[in-house]
Design an enzyme around this catalytic site. Sequence first.
Site, mmCIF file in Angstrom:
data_model
loop_
_atom_site.group_PDB
_atom_site.id
_atom_site.type_symbol
_atom_site.label_atom_id
_atom_site.label_comp_id
_atom_site.label_asym_id
_atom_site.label_seq_id
_atom_site.Cartn_x
_atom_site.Cartn_y
_atom_site.Cartn_z
ATOM 1 N N ASP A 17 2.996 -0.760 -0.976
ATOM 2 C CA ASP A 17 3.303 -0.229 1.383
ATOM 3 C C ASP A 17 2.439 -1.146 2.476
ATOM 4 O O ASP A 17 0.917 -0.577 1.657
ATOM 5 C CB ASP A 17 3.139 1.133 0.948
ATOM 6 C CG ASP A 17 4.579 1.546 1.824
ATOM 7 O OD1 ASP A 17 4.460 1.241 2.782
ATOM 8 O OD2 ASP A 17 5.159 2.630 1.388
ATOM 9 N N SER B 34 11.935 6.427 3.536
ATOM 10 C CA SER B 34 10.877 6.387 4.684
ATOM 11 C C SER B 34 11.109 7.455 5.702
ATOM 12 O O SER B 34 11.336 8.843 4.836
ATOM 13 C CB SER B 34 10.928 4.792 5.959
ATOM 14 O OG SER B 34 9.667 4.384 6.124
ATOM 15 N N HIS C 258 7.124 -1.634 0.760
ATOM 16 C CA HIS C 258 7.551 -1.139 1.485
ATOM 17 C C HIS C 258 8.842 -0.470 1.311
ATOM 18 O O HIS C 258 9.902 -2.138 1.322
ATOM 19 C CB HIS C 258 7.531 -1.247 2.567
ATOM 20 C CG HIS C 258 7.616 0.585 3.851
ATOM 21 N ND1 HIS C 258 8.047 2.060 3.000
ATOM 22 C CD2 HIS C 258 8.507 0.664 4.685
ATOM 23 C CE1 HIS C 258 7.891 2.709 4.045
ATOM 24 N NE2 HIS C 258 8.490 2.150 4.825
#
Length: 353
Positions: A234, A113, A288
């Site tokens: 995501d 991330s 995600h």
Amino acid sequence: MMVRRSASLYVLLGGTLASLAGAASPLPLVIWHGLGDTFDNPGLQSVADLYTSIYPGASTHIIHLADDGGGDRKASYFGALHNQMDEVCTQLSSNPNLTSTLAPYGFHALGFSQGGLFMRGYVEACNLPKVHTLVTFGSPHNGISEFVKCKTTDWLCRTAFGWLNANKWSDWVQSNIVPAQYYRHPSPEEMQKYLESSGFLADINNERDEKNEKYRSNLGGLEGGLVLYKFDEDQVIIPKESVWFAEVVEDGQITWLTDRELYKQDWIGLKQLNAAGKLKFLKTGGPHMHITDELLKEVYTKYLWQPEGVVAQKVDGRKFNEKLMALAEPTIGDEREKYRGAAAQEPFLRVQH
Ligand SMILES: *[C@@H]1O[C@H](CO)[C@@H](O)[C@H](O)[C@H]1NC(C)=O
């Protein structure tokens, strides 16, 4: 007899010399975690352990911006990214496992991330010791144009985003609130403010008139290249195409990297990487940071180059999933549960864009 004995002695010496010269040592692995995560999270350690079980003897390092987990988590929300970059530069350059002459090829890096964006920043602005291959998972390389909601119980998140929402372009916010420093919205008014005030992203993406040549040559020179993973579902990185350096305007139109000035004028070396076949756009199923051990094994064995003589070991089907699901997802509450069951049954697609 004589011949055979000296032959095996030769092999033995050859092996010793080879490892002294670094030829048969696996490359070290460095990991930078995401927002709200901590370096001492057992899930992150399992990501590192899987690497050492595939490449025995490899050293690993999880980047930390404080000595304790709480302080490190706080630093993922609060701080000036350029200072954090300097700190990481010092941290890595003082680690003998990464700098020794036994590590002549540099190290491999994984960024989760926002950690993947910062790892790229490290390559551009520092890169001493150097990165060989950088793999980023769901990293906002073209910024985020929207902030997701914090869990009501997460006061650190709520404090950071409270400041941010109050005035995202103030000098104070742009040098103290981490996610603000990669906020980027494509509307003309917001872009103007971004170019004037962004504390990190506009600089590291070389979007201002004055270009930093070092950023271009460092990233463009990544020997093993840049691998960009996108998660199909995501909901944390908005827009999710940002992880592939794409731009999404308000009507949902996507401008892929290769049609953008950033690429065409090669502001940060991506065109150079692509021309050399070293830029990879990959995707995987799930939300995600849904990363399975299977995906990691594939990354480790397919994309993380090793010197001749280093052989990937077969590892059994250890299940990292549940621990990994706990990585770096502080801001999204209920959606995760919904995906957890579904994603477990789906075969993961890994398609090159
Ligand atoms: C270097 O690697 C060794 C073995 O992997 C490890 O025990 C040691 O803590 C590492 N040193 C640093 C400074 O991280």
